[in-house]
Design an enzyme around this catalytic site. Structure first.
Site, PDB file in Angstrom:
ATOM      1  N   GLY A  67       0.823  -1.211   0.000  1.00  0.00           N
ATOM      2  CA  GLY A  67       0.000   0.000   0.000  1.00  0.00           C
ATOM      3  C   GLY A  67       0.852   1.254   0.000  1.00  0.00           C
ATOM      4  O   GLY A  67       0.645   2.153  -0.793  1.00  0.00           O
TER       5      GLY A  67
ATOM      6  N   GLY B 265       1.693  -6.365   5.242  1.00  0.00           N
ATOM      7  CA  GLY B 265       3.066  -6.826   5.153  1.00  0.00           C
ATOM      8  C   GLY B 265       3.921  -6.399   6.317  1.00  0.00           C
ATOM      9  O   GLY B 265       5.062  -6.842   6.465  1.00  0.00           O
TER      10      GLY B 265
ATOM     11  N   ALA C 299       1.017  -0.445  14.995  1.00  0.00           N
ATOM     12  CA  ALA C 299       1.579  -1.399  15.954  1.00  0.00           C
ATOM     13  C   ALA C 299       1.423  -0.901  17.382  1.00  0.00           C
ATOM     14  O   ALA C 299       0.991  -1.648  18.267  1.00  0.00           O
ATOM     15  CB  ALA C 299       3.050  -1.655  15.626  1.00  0.00           C
TER      16      ALA C 299
ATOM     17  N   ARG D  42      11.246   0.094  21.808  1.00  0.00           N
ATOM     18  CA  ARG D  42      11.205  -1.352  21.984  1.00  0.00           C
ATOM     19  C   ARG D  42      10.664  -2.003  20.716  1.00  0.00           C
ATOM     20  O   ARG D  42       9.649  -1.559  20.167  1.00  0.00           O
ATOM     21  CB  ARG D  42      10.298  -1.708  23.162  1.00  0.00           C
ATOM     22  CG  ARG D  42      10.216  -3.200  23.450  1.00  0.00           C
ATOM     23  CD  ARG D  42       9.123  -3.518  24.447  1.00  0.00           C
ATOM     24  NE  ARG D  42       9.107  -4.926  24.800  1.00  0.00           N
ATOM     25  CZ  ARG D  42       8.119  -5.526  25.474  1.00  0.00           C
ATOM     26  NH1 ARG D  42       7.078  -4.805  25.865  1.00  0.00           N
ATOM     27  NH2 ARG D  42       8.180  -6.808  25.747  1.00  0.00           N
TER      28      ARG D  42
ATOM     29  N   ASN E  27       8.850  -7.221  17.581  1.00  0.00           N
ATOM     30  CA  ASN E  27       9.396  -8.395  16.912  1.00  0.00           C
ATOM     31  C   ASN E  27      10.583  -7.926  16.084  1.00  0.00           C
ATOM     32  O   ASN E  27      10.406  -7.364  14.996  1.00  0.00           O
ATOM     33  CB  ASN E  27       8.333  -9.056  16.021  1.00  0.00           C
ATOM     34  CG  ASN E  27       8.841 -10.341  15.382  1.00  0.00           C
ATOM     35  OD1 ASN E  27       9.955 -10.425  14.886  1.00  0.00           O
ATOM     36  ND2 ASN E  27       7.992 -11.359  15.368  1.00  0.00           N
TER      37      ASN E  27
ATOM     38  N   LYS F 182      12.723  -9.363  14.205  1.00  0.00           N
ATOM     39  CA  LYS F 182      12.823  -9.923  12.853  1.00  0.00           C
ATOM     40  C   LYS F 182      11.949  -9.136  11.874  1.00  0.00           C
ATOM     41  O   LYS F 182      12.379  -8.798  10.763  1.00  0.00           O
ATOM     42  CB  LYS F 182      12.408 -11.398  12.879  1.00  0.00           C
ATOM     43  CG  LYS F 182      12.615 -12.139  11.574  1.00  0.00           C
ATOM     44  CD  LYS F 182      12.274 -13.610  11.769  1.00  0.00           C
ATOM     45  CE  LYS F 182      12.613 -14.426  10.537  1.00  0.00           C
ATOM     46  NZ  LYS F 182      12.326 -15.865  10.739  1.00  0.00           N
TER      47      LYS F 182
ATOM     48  N   VAL G 104       8.198   2.240  13.145  1.00  0.00           N
ATOM     49  CA  VAL G 104       9.199   1.446  12.436  1.00  0.00           C
ATOM     50  C   VAL G 104       9.111   1.659  10.924  1.00  0.00           C
ATOM     51  O   VAL G 104      10.086   2.002  10.267  1.00  0.00           O
ATOM     52  CB  VAL G 104       9.028  -0.056  12.765  1.00  0.00           C
ATOM     53  CG1 VAL G 104       9.937  -0.918  11.889  1.00  0.00           C
ATOM     54  CG2 VAL G 104       9.328  -0.325  14.235  1.00  0.00           C
TER      55      VAL G 104
ATOM     56  N   GLU H 280       7.869   3.706   8.546  1.00  0.00           N
ATOM     57  CA  GLU H 280       8.150   4.910   7.769  1.00  0.00           C
ATOM     58  C   GLU H 280       9.576   5.416   7.979  1.00  0.00           C
ATOM     59  O   GLU H 280      10.132   6.109   7.136  1.00  0.00           O
ATOM     60  CB  GLU H 280       7.183   6.030   8.169  1.00  0.00           C
ATOM     61  CG  GLU H 280       5.735   5.608   8.258  1.00  0.00           C
ATOM     62  CD  GLU H 280       4.883   6.081   7.100  1.00  0.00           C
ATOM     63  OE1 GLU H 280       5.413   6.740   6.200  1.00  0.00           O
ATOM     64  OE2 GLU H 280       3.691   5.763   7.111  1.00  0.00           O
TER      65      GLU H 280
END
Length: 771
Positions: free
Chosen positions: A253, A481, A524, A661, A664, A666, A736, A738
């Site tokens: 998107g 994604g 998130a 923090r 995740n 990964k 995260v 952007e």
């Protein structure tokens, strides 16, 4: 219809770093839980719904950039095989005006998604609906349109464009910047330009619309189900509850799939007029004109400084293109005004109307071009005063927000500079341009910083503990994604005390609990907070049942708390029963426990909640309260420039990032690398090219609009330097997705200068600009 349940596949990697049971907790490196469905083809995207009686719609676009539609001859199309309906501005049903994304009421009572007045080439002016897609395409080619053409303004460089319209809200000033610049011993002044860019998502835009009486179901890739549902409801005059948006997966998107657009209205209107479902998918060329990418920008950045490199003044003037019939402001001072400490600052911005579709949000709108200007300018200052480009950034480090005059919530930018420089080997750099080479290749090292504000809002979720001991999470938030399925599974698993394998996450349906837009790196933080709250409530209910219900095996213990871990319930001292969640629920006769959690203020009304989830009007400013909240990054990039041919390749990237923090690591690393790759594309490849005779985008396809491929990308190393920031979110994370694109293009431009001695201030950096 498919139910959009995602359960983590119980697979482990050979690499022991990814095989620990703690991967399922927040902060673990759990692999994407939606991965197996996507890899095996089980994931069903919006266009893949199989509905009885499905018809197919195709759009007809204007072939001029400015003027009026004089006549549309549809006779040949109407009699073509399989044609069900031909829509023009005169034959489409009446559609009501809808409020904007801030919730402002419509300026007109009706809305026509098919234009009579043409303001850009590619604008929708008609549509054909047929039994099959092929029939619709053939019939659309038979529609004949005549125009009254007028002169167009094709882009910012057009002589007819003028200086534009001042945007007063973008003016930022303190001190006396112009006087301080005039008095400064060292003065830098340069113009920096970025071109039009397009989202170029793998999945094109489109939708399937179905009416059942006065109830509308839309299957459409969406970054904002509730906001889009509101628009459809207002367009067609039905209650909000009558509109259902379904978007289980989104194939990219990057900011372009948050709003219901003109083609969306055409498909829904066609379905209502025909009384059968309609599918409309834009062609790849239509994806370049049916919605706006990043606007072209022009900036002039002047820096006044002492011989010691300390900045005394910054004067910034910016302009971005917008549409003739719409407004988009690309906030070009967003990084310029906060990255470095300066006692004197002035920034003003205009927008220029040109004949283009209204530009829109593309990864880090505003911050991205803003960083290109200031981060190139400070590199130029470093060379002017003979100070290392990293050192001059540290010398002008802003200890607080220079604009808001507030403390940073957390700012690990010094740590990012240090970690990135050490890993990259910055100390080995020789400062003189053209001083580093490998045979016929000139080697350049560049550095730049980036930032993105912590955008906050509110969300809600339901968490259920089911009879079999598994946990279910529901929310209308989406996963395009970035890993929403996975981090919400981890949040629920850790909070309730079950393995992540036993968590089912349901997303992408507007009938689930509400969520705001997935944009601005806010989702998130919002949704982990909502799921944490709901899961905590569900856990409290579970423990309360175990303690208080006479049928519970724990009732006789007279304990005031219990431990729930790995799906089992025990007493804190280990002196009581040890039973599974399923066994407990069975013993007390409960089929499930359910809790709803939201992060809305306590006294919020139903109207407040509706406004929050369907507009962006209630987003919380990043400078609200005592702190200024931002994510930060530092990019160290090596380029190799072929001395004979002038070709530029990025050969090495080390980026250190502060996103607080990581829920995740990964997935965060994947998001960071994706942003860096997009930044490489912006710097070296991407540019919307306009035919100046007709105002048309000539590279409106993925063969000619160049985006990076694997062959263009080197190894990318990303380093997290963040610490939990509880001022920014419930669990301490910051944005995260952007962040990582911000600063990549100037780092590459600065590296190109170091390699060649040639300063390129106009993106993309192509070989003819290095001659």
């Amino acid at each position: 219809m498919t139910v959009h349940n995602i359960r983590h596949a119980n697979t482990r990697h050979a690499d022991s770093r990814h095989g620990d049971a703690s991967d399922g907790a927040v902060g673990g490196r759990l692999s994407r839980v939606d991965g197996p469905a996507k890899i095996t083809g089980a994931a069903k995207y919006a266009f893949e719904q199989q509905l009885d009686g499905l018809a197919h719609a195709v759009m007809v676009e204007a072939t001029i950039a400015a003027g009026t539609v004089r006549a549309i001859d549809t006779r040949a199309a109407e009699t073509a095989p399989g044609v069900l309906l031909v829509l023009t501005p005169d034959t489409i049903m009446e559609i009501k005006g809808a409020s904007d994304w801030l919730g402002n009421p419509p300026t007109q009572k009706t809305y026509s998604p098919l234009a009579r007045t043409v303001t850009y080439s590619g604008q929708h002016i008609a549509a054909v609906v047929a039994e099959t897609f092929e029939q619709a395409v053939a019939a659309a080619a038979l529609v004949e349109v005549s125009y009254e053409e007028t002169p167009a303004i094709v882009d910012l460089s057009d002589a007819k464009a003028g200086d534009g319209i001042p945007i007063d809200a973008m003016t930022k000033e303190w001190g006396d910047a112009e006087a301080a610049f005039a008095a400064a011993p060292v003065r830098i002044c340069a113009a920096y330009n970025t071109q039009r860019e397009y989202q170029a998502a793998m999945e094109p835009h489109g939708l399937i619309a179905r009416w059942q009486g006065e109830e509308l179901t839309i299957w459409e890739p969406s970054q904002w189900l509730d906001g889009m549902a509101r628009t459809y409801a207002e367009w067609f005059g039905v209650p909000f509850e009558n509109v259902r948006l379904v978007s289980p997966y989104i194939g990219g998107g990057f900011g372009s799939k948050a709003l219901a657009l003109a083609h969306s209205a055409v498909a829904a209107a066609s379905a209502k007029m025909l009384g059968r479902p309609v599918k409309l998918v834009l062609t790849r060329p239509q994806n370049f004109t049916s919605y706006g990418g990043r606007a072209a920008t022009r900036q002039t950045v002047t820096i006044g400084a002492g011989r010691d490199g300390k900045i005394q003044s910054i004067v910034h003037r910016g302009v971005n293109e917008t549409a003739v019939d719409g407004m988009w402001v690309e906030p070009l001072a967003s990084v310029t005004s906060i990255m470095y400490a300066t006692p004197n600052f002035s920034s003003k911005q205009n927008v220029v109307r040109v004949n283009t579709v209204v530009p829109g949000a593309k990864r880090a709108p505003g911050e991205n071009p803003s960083a290109f200007g200031i981060e190139c300018a400070i590199d130029e200052l470093a060379y002017e005063v003979g100070i290392d480009p990293l050192e001059i950034r540290l010398r002008n480090y802003a200890e607080q927000d220079p604009e808001a005059k507030k403390a940073w919530s957390t700012r690990q930018l010094r740590e990012a500079f240090a970690a990135g420089a050490e890993r990259f080997g910055w100390s080995k750099r020789t400062p003189k341009p053209r001083s580093m080479r490998d045979g016929h290749q000139l080697i350049g090292w560049g550095v730049a910083a980036g930032t993105y504000p912590v955008r906050r809002a509110y969300g809600e979720a339901i968490v259920r503990i089911l009879a079999d001991g598994s946990v279910e999470v529901e929310s209308s938030s989406i996963d395009m994604g970035q890993g929403t399925y996975t981090i919400l599974a981890q949040t629920a698993a850790e909070t309730v005390g079950v393995p992540a394998d036993d968590v089912v996450v349901k997303l992408g349906d507007s009938r689930f609990p509400r969520a705001g837009v997935a944009g601005g790196s806010r989702l998130a933080g919002v949704m982990t907070g909502a799921v944490y709250k709901a899961a905590t409530s569900a856990l409290d209910q579970l423990v309360g049942l175990a303690i208080s219900d006479p049928r519970s095996p724990f009732h006789a213990l007279q304990a005031n708390t219990l431990v729930v871990a790995n799906g089992r319930i025990t007493a804190p001292r280990g002196d009581g029963p040890d039973v599974s969640i399923a066994e407990l629920l069975s013993s007390v006769g409960r089929s499930h426990i359910e809790a709803t959690g939201d992060t809305m203020p306590a006294n919020s009304s139903a109207e407040d909640r509706y406004k929050n989830y369907t507009t962006i009007a209630t987003s919380v400013p990043h400078t609200e309260g005592d702190y200024s909240r931002h994510s930060w990054c530092a990019h160290f990039i090596e380029v190799r420039v072929d001395e004979d041919f002038g070709t530029v390749r990025v050969s090495r990237v080390v980026s250190a990032l502060d996103s607080g923090r990581l829920y995740n690591p990964k997935l965060a690393e994947s998001q960071w690398k994706g942003g860096i790759i997009m930044g490489i594309g912006q710097a070296l490849l991407e540019e919307g090219i306009v035919d100046r005779r007709h105002g048309r985008i000539v590279n409106n396809n993925l063969a000619d609009y160049l985006v990076p491929t694997n062959a263009d990308i080197p190894d990318i190393e990303v380093i997290s330097v963040g610490i939990p920031d509880l001022h920014s979110s419930v669990l301490g994370g910051k944005g995260v997705g952007e962040l990582a694109i911000v600063g990549v293009a100037p780092a590459i431009a600065n590296a190109v200068f170091h390699a060649t001695g040639k300063r390129v201030r106009d993106l993309p950096i192509t070989l003819e600009k290095l001659i």
